[in-house]
Design a protein around this motif. Structure first.
Motif, PDB file in Angstrom:
ATOM      1  N   LEU A   7       0.867  -1.184   0.000  1.00 23.22           N
ATOM      2  CA  LEU A   7       0.000   0.000   0.000  1.00 23.22           C
ATOM      3  C   LEU A   7       0.902   1.231   0.000  1.00 23.22           C
ATOM      4  CD1 LEU A   7      -2.758   1.431   0.277  1.00 23.22           C
ATOM      5  CD2 LEU A   7      -2.522   1.206   2.770  1.00 23.22           C
ATOM      6  N   TRP A   8       0.742   2.099  -1.023  1.00 27.82           N
ATOM      7  CA  TRP A   8       1.570   3.309  -1.101  1.00 27.82           C
ATOM      8  C   TRP A   8       0.671   4.528  -0.915  1.00 27.82           C
ATOM      9  CZ3 TRP A   8       6.458   3.300  -4.559  1.00 27.82           C
ATOM     10  CH2 TRP A   8       7.267   4.406  -4.233  1.00 27.82           C
ATOM     11  N   VAL A   9       0.968   5.308   0.126  1.00 27.82           N
ATOM     12  CA  VAL A   9       0.118   6.445   0.500  1.00 27.82           C
ATOM     13  C   VAL A   9       0.891   7.739   0.274  1.00 27.82           C
ATOM     14  CG1 VAL A   9      -1.383   7.380   2.304  1.00 27.82           C
ATOM     15  CG2 VAL A   9      -0.731   4.941   2.366  1.00 27.82           C
ATOM     16  N   ASP A  10       0.369   8.597  -0.650  1.00 27.43           N
ATOM     17  CA  ASP A  10       1.032   9.873  -0.937  1.00 27.43           C
ATOM     18  C   ASP A  10       0.010  10.787  -1.607  1.00 27.43           C
ATOM     19  OD1 ASP A  10       2.691  11.973  -2.203  1.00 27.43           O
ATOM     20  OD2 ASP A  10       4.373  10.683  -1.643  1.00 27.43           O
ATOM     21  N   ASP A  11      -0.062  12.055  -1.159  1.00 27.86           N
ATOM     22  CA  ASP A  11      -1.062  12.956  -1.771  1.00 27.86           C
ATOM     23  C   ASP A  11      -0.670  13.342  -3.198  1.00 27.86           C
ATOM     24  OD1 ASP A  11      -0.083  16.247  -0.774  1.00 27.86           O
ATOM     25  OD2 ASP A  11       1.068  14.402  -0.482  1.00 27.86           O
ATOM     26  N   GLU A  12       0.557  13.071  -3.615  1.00 28.49           N
ATOM     27  CA  GLU A  12       0.984  13.319  -5.006  1.00 28.49           C
ATOM     28  C   GLU A  12       1.319  11.989  -5.667  1.00 28.49           C
ATOM     29  OE1 GLU A  12       4.233  15.985  -4.110  1.00 28.49           O
ATOM     30  OE2 GLU A  12       2.988  17.738  -4.567  1.00 28.49           O
ATOM     31  N   ILE A  13       0.436  11.021  -5.507  1.00 25.93           N
ATOM     32  CA  ILE A  13       0.707   9.640  -5.953  1.00 25.93           C
ATOM     33  C   ILE A  13       0.937   9.553  -7.461  1.00 25.93           C
ATOM     34  CG2 ILE A  13      -1.684   8.839  -6.344  1.00 25.93           C
ATOM     35  CD1 ILE A  13       0.956   6.874  -4.378  1.00 25.93           C
ATOM     36  N   ASP A  14       0.287  10.478  -8.225  1.00 22.32           N
ATOM     37  CA  ASP A  14       0.433  10.427  -9.693  1.00 22.32           C
ATOM     38  C   ASP A  14       1.887  10.622 -10.123  1.00 22.32           C
ATOM     39  OD1 ASP A  14      -2.231  10.038  -9.827  1.00 22.32           O
ATOM     40  OD2 ASP A  14      -2.753  12.120 -10.310  1.00 22.32           O
ATOM     41  N   PHE A  52       4.031   2.041   2.368  1.00 17.85           N
ATOM     42  CA  PHE A  52       4.889   3.213   2.191  1.00 17.85           C
ATOM     43  C   PHE A  52       4.031   4.434   2.471  1.00 17.85           C
ATOM     44  CE2 PHE A  52       7.240   0.154  -0.479  1.00 17.85           C
ATOM     45  CZ  PHE A  52       8.498   0.289   0.106  1.00 17.85           C
ATOM     46  N   LEU A  53       4.481   5.268   3.417  1.00 17.55           N
ATOM     47  CA  LEU A  53       3.610   6.327   3.921  1.00 17.55           C
ATOM     48  C   LEU A  53       4.311   7.683   3.851  1.00 17.55           C
ATOM     49  CD1 LEU A  53       0.992   7.130   5.469  1.00 17.55           C
ATOM     50  CD2 LEU A  53       2.171   6.502   7.594  1.00 17.55           C
ATOM     51  N   ASP A  54       3.705   8.613   3.080  1.00 19.10           N
ATOM     52  CA  ASP A  54       4.231   9.986   2.999  1.00 19.10           C
ATOM     53  C   ASP A  54       3.958  10.693   4.322  1.00 19.10           C
ATOM     54  OD1 ASP A  54       5.236  12.358   1.999  1.00 19.10           O
ATOM     55  OD2 ASP A  54       3.311  12.978   1.154  1.00 19.10           O
ATOM     56  N   GLU A  55       4.948  11.439   4.821  1.00 23.49           N
ATOM     57  CA  GLU A  55       4.769  12.092   6.130  1.00 23.49           C
ATOM     58  C   GLU A  55       3.940  13.365   6.009  1.00 23.49           C
ATOM     59  OE1 GLU A  55       4.900  14.546   9.284  1.00 23.49           O
ATOM     60  OE2 GLU A  55       6.214  15.147   7.634  1.00 23.49           O
ATOM     61  N   ASN A  56       4.146  14.123   4.890  1.00 24.11           N
ATOM     62  CA  ASN A  56       3.551  15.459   4.785  1.00 24.11           C
ATOM     63  C   ASN A  56       2.338  15.429   3.856  1.00 24.11           C
ATOM     64  OD1 ASN A  56       3.164  18.179   4.966  1.00 24.11           O
ATOM     65  ND2 ASN A  56       4.837  18.732   3.568  1.00 24.11           N
ATOM     66  N   MET A  57       1.123  15.232   4.440  1.00 26.06           N
ATOM     67  CA  MET A  57      -0.105  15.169   3.643  1.00 26.06           C
ATOM     68  C   MET A  57      -1.144  16.080   4.279  1.00 26.06           C
ATOM     69  SD  MET A  57      -0.558  11.096   2.784  1.00 26.06           S
ATOM     70  CE  MET A  57      -0.664  10.612   4.501  1.00 26.06           C
ATOM     71  N   PRO A  58      -2.023  16.668   3.457  1.00 22.78           N
ATOM     72  CA  PRO A  58      -3.138  17.433   4.047  1.00 22.78           C
ATOM     73  C   PRO A  58      -4.093  16.470   4.781  1.00 22.78           C
ATOM     74  CG  PRO A  58      -3.371  17.273   1.653  1.00 22.78           C
ATOM     75  CD  PRO A  58      -2.044  16.687   1.998  1.00 22.78           C
ATOM     76  N   GLY A  59      -4.892  17.010   5.697  1.00 17.34           N
ATOM     77  CA  GLY A  59      -5.779  16.131   6.497  1.00 17.34           C
ATOM     78  C   GLY A  59      -4.945  15.410   7.541  1.00 17.34           C
ATOM     79  N   LEU A  60      -5.145  14.094   7.628  1.00 18.73           N
ATOM     80  CA  LEU A  60      -4.339  13.303   8.576  1.00 18.73           C
ATOM     81  C   LEU A  60      -2.884  13.322   8.154  1.00 18.73           C
ATOM     82  CD1 LEU A  60      -6.290   9.961   9.268  1.00 18.73           C
ATOM     83  CD2 LEU A  60      -5.834  11.794  10.896  1.00 18.73           C
ATOM     84  N   THR A  61      -1.984  13.736   9.045  1.00 12.08           N
ATOM     85  CA  THR A  61      -0.561  13.722   8.690  1.00 12.08           C
ATOM     86  C   THR A  61      -0.057  12.271   8.658  1.00 12.08           C
ATOM     87  OG1 THR A  61       0.229  13.764  10.963  1.00 12.08           O
ATOM     88  CG2 THR A  61      -0.197  15.910   9.913  1.00 12.08           C
ATOM     89  N   GLY A  62       1.153  12.141   8.132  1.00 16.47           N
ATOM     90  CA  GLY A  62       1.751  10.804   8.103  1.00 16.47           C
ATOM     91  C   GLY A  62       1.882  10.197   9.492  1.00 16.47           C
ATOM     92  N   LEU A  63       2.343  11.016  10.464  1.00 22.06           N
ATOM     93  CA  LEU A  63       2.525  10.506  11.836  1.00 22.06           C
ATOM     94  C   LEU A  63       1.191  10.104  12.463  1.00 22.06           C
ATOM     95  CD1 LEU A  63       5.270  12.946  13.208  1.00 22.06           C
ATOM     96  CD2 LEU A  63       5.536  10.498  12.769  1.00 22.06           C
ATOM     97  N   GLU A  64       0.135  10.893  12.188  1.00 26.22           N
ATOM     98  CA  GLU A  64      -1.199  10.557  12.724  1.00 26.22           C
ATOM     99  C   GLU A  64      -1.727   9.270  12.076  1.00 26.22           C
ATOM    100  OE1 GLU A  64      -2.710  15.125  13.682  1.00 26.22           O
ATOM    101  OE2 GLU A  64      -3.109  14.234  11.722  1.00 26.22           O
ATOM    102  N   THR A  65      -1.500   9.150  10.760  1.00 25.66           N
ATOM    103  CA  THR A  65      -1.916   7.928  10.044  1.00 25.66           C
ATOM    104  C   THR A  65      -1.151   6.717  10.584  1.00 25.66           C
ATOM    105  OG1 THR A  65      -2.255   9.284   8.074  1.00 25.66           O
ATOM    106  CG2 THR A  65      -2.236   6.887   7.754  1.00 25.66           C
ATOM    107  N   LEU A  66       0.143   6.918  10.815  1.00 28.45           N
ATOM    108  CA  LEU A  66       0.984   5.844  11.363  1.00 28.45           C
ATOM    109  C   LEU A  66       0.426   5.343  12.703  1.00 28.45           C
ATOM    110  CD1 LEU A  66       3.651   4.164  11.447  1.00 28.45           C
ATOM    111  CD2 LEU A  66       4.754   6.159  12.473  1.00 28.45           C
ATOM    112  N   ALA A  67       0.051   6.294  13.569  1.00 28.68           N
ATOM    113  CA  ALA A  67      -0.487   5.914  14.887  1.00 28.68           C
ATOM    114  C   ALA A  67      -1.760   5.083  14.729  1.00 28.68           C
ATOM    115  CB  ALA A  67      -0.755   7.167  15.718  1.00 28.68           C
ATOM    116  N   GLU A  68      -2.624   5.495  13.795  1.00 28.46           N
ATOM    117  CA  GLU A  68      -3.891   4.759  13.554  1.00 28.46           C
ATOM    118  C   GLU A  68      -3.601   3.353  13.004  1.00 28.46           C
ATOM    119  OE1 GLU A  68      -7.141   5.601  13.873  1.00 28.46           O
ATOM    120  OE2 GLU A  68      -6.965   7.684  14.522  1.00 28.46           O
ATOM    121  N   ILE A  69      -2.652   3.277  12.056  1.00 25.73           N
ATOM    122  CA  ILE A  69      -2.312   1.960  11.461  1.00 25.73           C
ATOM    123  C   ILE A  69      -1.813   1.021  12.555  1.00 25.73           C
ATOM    124  CG2 ILE A  69      -0.678   0.753   9.932  1.00 25.73           C
ATOM    125  CD1 ILE A  69      -0.805   3.217   8.058  1.00 25.73           C
TER     126      ILE A  69
END
Length: 515
Positions: A7-14, A52-69
């Protein structure tokens, strides 16, 4: 190999399309998400091998997403990718147990390396270890046939333990079985070597190894000059067990010296440990200190006078030290010493005998739970390691480091998992140990034992004029013919000591200095 799902997470995935095509070309199945929320939804509906998780994203940040995962799937590996090189972000991510940390811009090979490191690590290590041992196997087999000195046997045993620890975590159990058979063969050859050479090691023999009765004079005394020393004798500690818990000392101590020395025969506490503290062989202890020495068949504790033996040895060596001796046989005693250890801060030498490993190996024959927990050398090592890192001994060692003590760790003898019975017949005054017997009129299988018909040749006392000693070879244990089957099933696959094997006789001595 089954398909790996990424799973690759990035707000500029394109912008990462070339990377994704690169991975798909190598048969990775890549799912994409453009936000933390989307990623959490994907994780709920599908199972992934890595994120793979981008740290700097709008909405939930990478660190917040990491904690949830991590809250949903604690063991799912997450690789954090960030533009920022700020230290606090790295620390936060590492503190949240990320699998890897990559700085943008990342190239496809970095991603591939991270995947291999996290997902193929055990397979790659397993394949490399197996191939290395296969090459080493032939060399060990050749060495074994040519060994003719105690130094070479110690080196070979070190090599076997090294490979045992390397192979214990790999997926190829066939390799482990080959190593086990090599250990059996090594013990067969080692018993022949001991049979031929052991009695020559006494007297003024420059070729003799350091042994129980010379350990203190040869190895400990040189360390005592102007250094406060904590000497810990962990009863019944094998070299492989020492290697398993050695890493836990790294925060407080650095290793100065590691050596192997030889336990005397019998490799049993009343002989070997008394020999360390007295600096004498058993027949000399009996002669010089008849009030402190008890033979196998005498009533009473056989290691009651270690402190007195040590005092007499220090006096004989002309050492005027401020010293103390402590024997720990229970958790309560260990805690008490830990609580009061600072009161020993001005001593030149503080000696601790720690009986845990001995209690464990004896309990294993008595208790089904322990038998279950320590059914193999690997699980026995693991149990010792678990005990050590949570023990009062660990607390004492940490305090000793803070107080500036150098540390000596050693043991009196090792132990072996006994597999095969050997019939023995003796009278009612024959000693009870499963790995050695002393008494008169012993009947036994010649090929299974190393026999000392005249104990004085190897500096052992005789209970009476016609007493002899026999020592079990390799993984054998002695069983009487009466009630034979019950006895054999009760003791088979338990840890015993007293006989002749690499595991019992070649044992560790380490000197460490505080960091």
């Amino acid at each position: 190999m089954s398909e790996i799902k990424v799973l690759w997470v990035d707000d500029e995935i394109d912008l990462l399309k070339p990377h994704i095509l690169f991975l798909e070309g190598r048969n990775y199945n890549v799912t994409t998400a453009q936000s933390g929320t989307e990623a959490l939804q994907e994780i709920e509906k599908d199972t992934f091998d890595i994120v793979f998780l981008d740290e700097n994203m709008p909405g939930l940040t990478g660190l917040e997403t990491l904690a949830e995962i991590k809250e949903q799937q604690a063991t799912l590996p997450v690789v954090m990718i960030t533009k920022s090189e700020e230290e606090y972000i790295m620390e936060e991510a590492i503190g949240s147990k990320i699998a890897d940390y990559l700085i943008k811009p990342v190239n496809p090979n970095q991603i591939l390396l991270s995947l291999k490191k996290n997902l193929d690590h055990s397979r790659l290590v397993s394949e490399k270890t197996t191939s290395n041992y296969q090459q080493e196997f032939r060399k060990i087999a050749m060495d074994m046939s040519m060994i003719n000195s105690h130094e070479e046997w110690a080196e070979l045993y070190q090599k076997l333990v090294y490979w045992e620890l390397e192979l214990e975590n790999i997926e190829d159990t066939g390799m482990f079985e080959i190593l086990e058979s090599q250990k059996v063969e090594a013990n067969t050859q080692f018993c022949k070597f001991i049979d031929k050479n052991y009695s020559d090691w006494f007297g003024n023999n420059d070729d003799a190894p350091v042994m129980s009765h010379t350990l203190f004079k040869d190895k400990v005394v040189p360390q005592l000059a102007n250094k406060r020393t904590l000497m810990v004798v962990v009863d019944n500690l094998r070299y492989d067990q020492w290697k398993a818990f050695e890493p836990y000392l790294n925060n407080a101590y650095k290793k100065q010296e590691e050596d192997l020395f030889y336990s005397i025969l019998p490799t049993a506490t009343q002989y070997a440990r008394n020999a360390i503290f007295s600096g004498l062989m058993p027949s000399d202890m009996q002669k010089l200190h008849p009030n402190w020495w008890l033979n196998d068949t005498d009533e009473g504790g056989k290691n009651m006078y270690e402190k007195e033996f040590l005092g007499a040895q220090l006096k004989r060596l002309g050492l005027n030290l401020n010293w103390s001796y402590h024997k720990i046989s229970s958790l309560k005693q260990g805690r008490r010493l830990s609580e009061n250890f600072k009161s020993h801060k001005n001593e030149d030498l503080t000696v601790i005998v720690y009986n845990f490993v001995d209690m464990l190996s004896h309990a294993k024959t008595e208790m089904e739970v322990i038998k279950e927990l320590a059914s193999t050398d690997k699980s026995y090592r693991s149990l010792t390691e678990s005990w050590f890192k949570n023990s009062p001994l660990m607390e004492i060692i940490q305090q000793a480091a803070q107080l500036g003590f150098q540390l000596i760790i050693t043991t009196d003898h090792g132990t072996i998992n006994v597999k095969n019975p050997s019939k023995v017949i003796g009278d009612k005054n024959t000693s009870l140990n499963l790995r050695y017997k002393t008494g008169k009129s012993l009947t036994y299988e010649d090929r299974d034992v190393l026999a000392a018909k005249n104990p004085s040749n190897i500096h052992l006392p005789s209970i009476n004029m016609s007493s002899s000693f026999i020592f079990a070879k390799g993984d054998l244990f002695f069983a009487y013919p009466n009630n034979y089957n019950h006895y054999v099933s009760y003791y088979r696959n338990t840890y015993q000591h007293g006989g002749v094997s690499l595991e019992e006789m070649i044992i560790p001595f380490a000197v460490l200095s505080p960091k």
